[in-house]
Motif scaffolding. Structure first.
Motif, PDB file in Angstrom:
ATOM      1  N   GLU A  59      -1.734  41.673  60.126  1.00  0.00           N
ATOM      2  CA  GLU A  59      -0.892  40.793  61.071  1.00  0.00           C
ATOM      3  C   GLU A  59      -1.181  41.266  62.654  1.00  0.00           C
ATOM      4  O   GLU A  59      -1.247  42.129  62.902  1.00  0.00           O
ATOM      5  CB  GLU A  59       0.428  40.800  60.843  1.00  0.00           C
ATOM      6  N   ASN A 118       1.670  35.183  64.426  1.00  0.00           N
ATOM      7  CA  ASN A 118       3.002  34.787  64.451  1.00  0.00           C
ATOM      8  C   ASN A 118       3.034  33.455  65.280  1.00  0.00           C
ATOM      9  O   ASN A 118       2.498  33.426  66.491  1.00  0.00           O
ATOM     10  CB  ASN A 118       4.182  35.650  65.062  1.00  0.00           C
ATOM     11  N   GLU A 150       2.364  32.536  60.598  1.00  0.00           N
ATOM     12  CA  GLU A 150       3.310  32.911  60.158  1.00  0.00           C
ATOM     13  C   GLU A 150       4.598  32.056  60.936  1.00  0.00           C
ATOM     14  O   GLU A 150       4.573  32.258  61.992  1.00  0.00           O
ATOM     15  CB  GLU A 150       3.708  34.563  60.255  1.00  0.00           C
ATOM     16  N   ASP A 180       8.032  33.583  57.394  1.00  0.00           N
ATOM     17  CA  ASP A 180       8.240  35.066  57.843  1.00  0.00           C
ATOM     18  C   ASP A 180       9.767  35.421  57.578  1.00  0.00           C
ATOM     19  O   ASP A 180      10.532  34.611  57.661  1.00  0.00           O
ATOM     20  CB  ASP A 180       8.003  35.409  59.422  1.00  0.00           C
ATOM     21  N   LYS A 201       7.262  36.096  52.938  1.00  0.00           N
ATOM     22  CA  LYS A 201       7.286  37.389  53.391  1.00  0.00           C
ATOM     23  C   LYS A 201       8.863  37.783  53.408  1.00  0.00           C
ATOM     24  O   LYS A 201       9.696  37.102  54.261  1.00  0.00           O
ATOM     25  CB  LYS A 201       6.861  37.550  54.876  1.00  0.00           C
TER      26      LYS A 201
HETATM   27 MG    MG Z   1       5.381  38.123  61.083  1.00  0.00          MG
END
Ligand code: MG
Ligand code: C2E
Ligand code: MG
Ligand code: MG
Length: 279
Positions: A59, A118, A150, A180, A201
């Motif tokens: 990530e 993200n 995400e 997320d 997640k």
């Molecule tokens: Mg994240």
């Protein structure tokens, strides 16, 4: 040594940064110039498969390398960037950097390693986001299957129909999607199956105490079972102990991310970890 770097170390000295309104204003002014001054740095935190034990993905996590305050946490400046309209530019920088980096990994023999980025709600809503995404992937010469975006639950819940259409366009490009911080927002479970996502997640707040708190353990078990029955994969974030990893393995969780595997790493540290992973 790599494991002691990055991560949350910066919290130690930038914790109260921006707490007073004068400080905030100052930070805000500096944030406007941070991009052109090349003060942002992208770190990468590995995600490990519990099936193969291999690093499958990483990530991208931004840090602000401030000349006097040191590394500033995204928790401090991402909300500010969203407020003052800078998030699209900063997000574009992270996306481009991560795609180029993933492409470099493949030229060094890690061709399967994926990268996740993200995405703020404002980026998805911005006019021309799809074209931008496509261009960045093409220019990086990255297979779109190696990128995952995400997004948070709250992003999903305003304008559900419009969001589903946009997410479907992203999936049509070949790019993956994950939700997320799952469990902390307000997403309705009945919508979950309508969103074209690949991965859930589980938020780290459920994982932290999983071996001592029976409620957290029950919630985590339920999320994993639900995700699997919807044909989604599951990753647990914030895994810090061997005991929590083994609990998650017993529950058939697919992937883990957390300090137990590695803190977020610089590019160079990531290369070292990958070399070990393959050897
Ligand atoms: Mg994240
Ligand atoms: P997130 O996307 O949920 O990222 C996970 C956060 O948990 C990261 O914090 C990571 O360093 C931290 N973490 C990972 N493993 C552990 C662990 O075992 N224990 C603990 N205590 N923490 C762990 P970080 O890097 O400070 O990022 C915080 C948040 O800032 C991210 O949460 C994400 O929401 C946001 N963020 C970071 N980079 C970006 C970006 O490029 N764009 C956007 N829009 N948001 C970003
Ligand atoms: Mg998270
Ligand atoms: Mg978070």
């Amino acid at each position: 040594q790599a494991k002691t770097m990055g991560g949350n170390v910066f919290h130690l000295y930038s914790e109260h940064l921006g707490d007073s309104s004068a400080e905030r204003l100052h930070l805000e002014n500096e944030l406007h110039n941070a991009l052109e001054k090349h003060q942002f740095e992208v770190f990468y935190q590995p995600k490990q498969s519990l099936k193969s034990n291999r690093i499958e993905s990483a990530e991208a996590l931004i840090r602000w390398n401030h000349p006097t305050h040191g590394l500033i946490s995204p928790v401090k400046f991402i909300p500010l960037a969203e407020e003052i309209g800078l998030i699209n530019k900063i997000g574009e920088f992270v996306l481009r950097t991560a795609c180029i980096q993933a492409r470099r990994w493949s030229s060094r023999g890690y061709g399967d390693l994926k990268v996740s980025v993200n995405l703020s709600a404002q980026q998805l809503k911005a006019e021309g986001f799809m074209r931008l995404l496509e261009t960045i992937i093409q220019e990086a010469e990255l297979a779109p299957q190696r990128l995952t975006l995400e997004i948070t639950e709250s992003l999903l819940m305003d304008d559900v129909e419009g969001t589903i259409r946009k997410l479907q366009e992203i999936r049509d490009l070949g790019v993956g999607l994950s939700i997320d911080d799952f469990g902390t927002g307000y997403s309705s479970l009945s919508y979950l199956k309508r969103f074209p996502i690949d991965i859930l997640k589980i938020d780290q707040s459920f994982i932290k105490d999983i071996n001592n708190n029976s409620d957290d353990a029950a919630i985590t078990k339920a999320i994993i079972a639900m995700a699997h029955s919807l044909d989604l994969r599951v990753i647990a974030e914030g895994v810090e102990t061997i005991e929590s990893r083994e609990f998650l393995r017993d529950q058939n969780c697919d992937l883990i991310q957390g300090f137990l595997v590695s803190r977020p790493l610089t590019n160079d540290q990531m290369q070292v970890l990958l070399a070990d992973n393959v050897a």
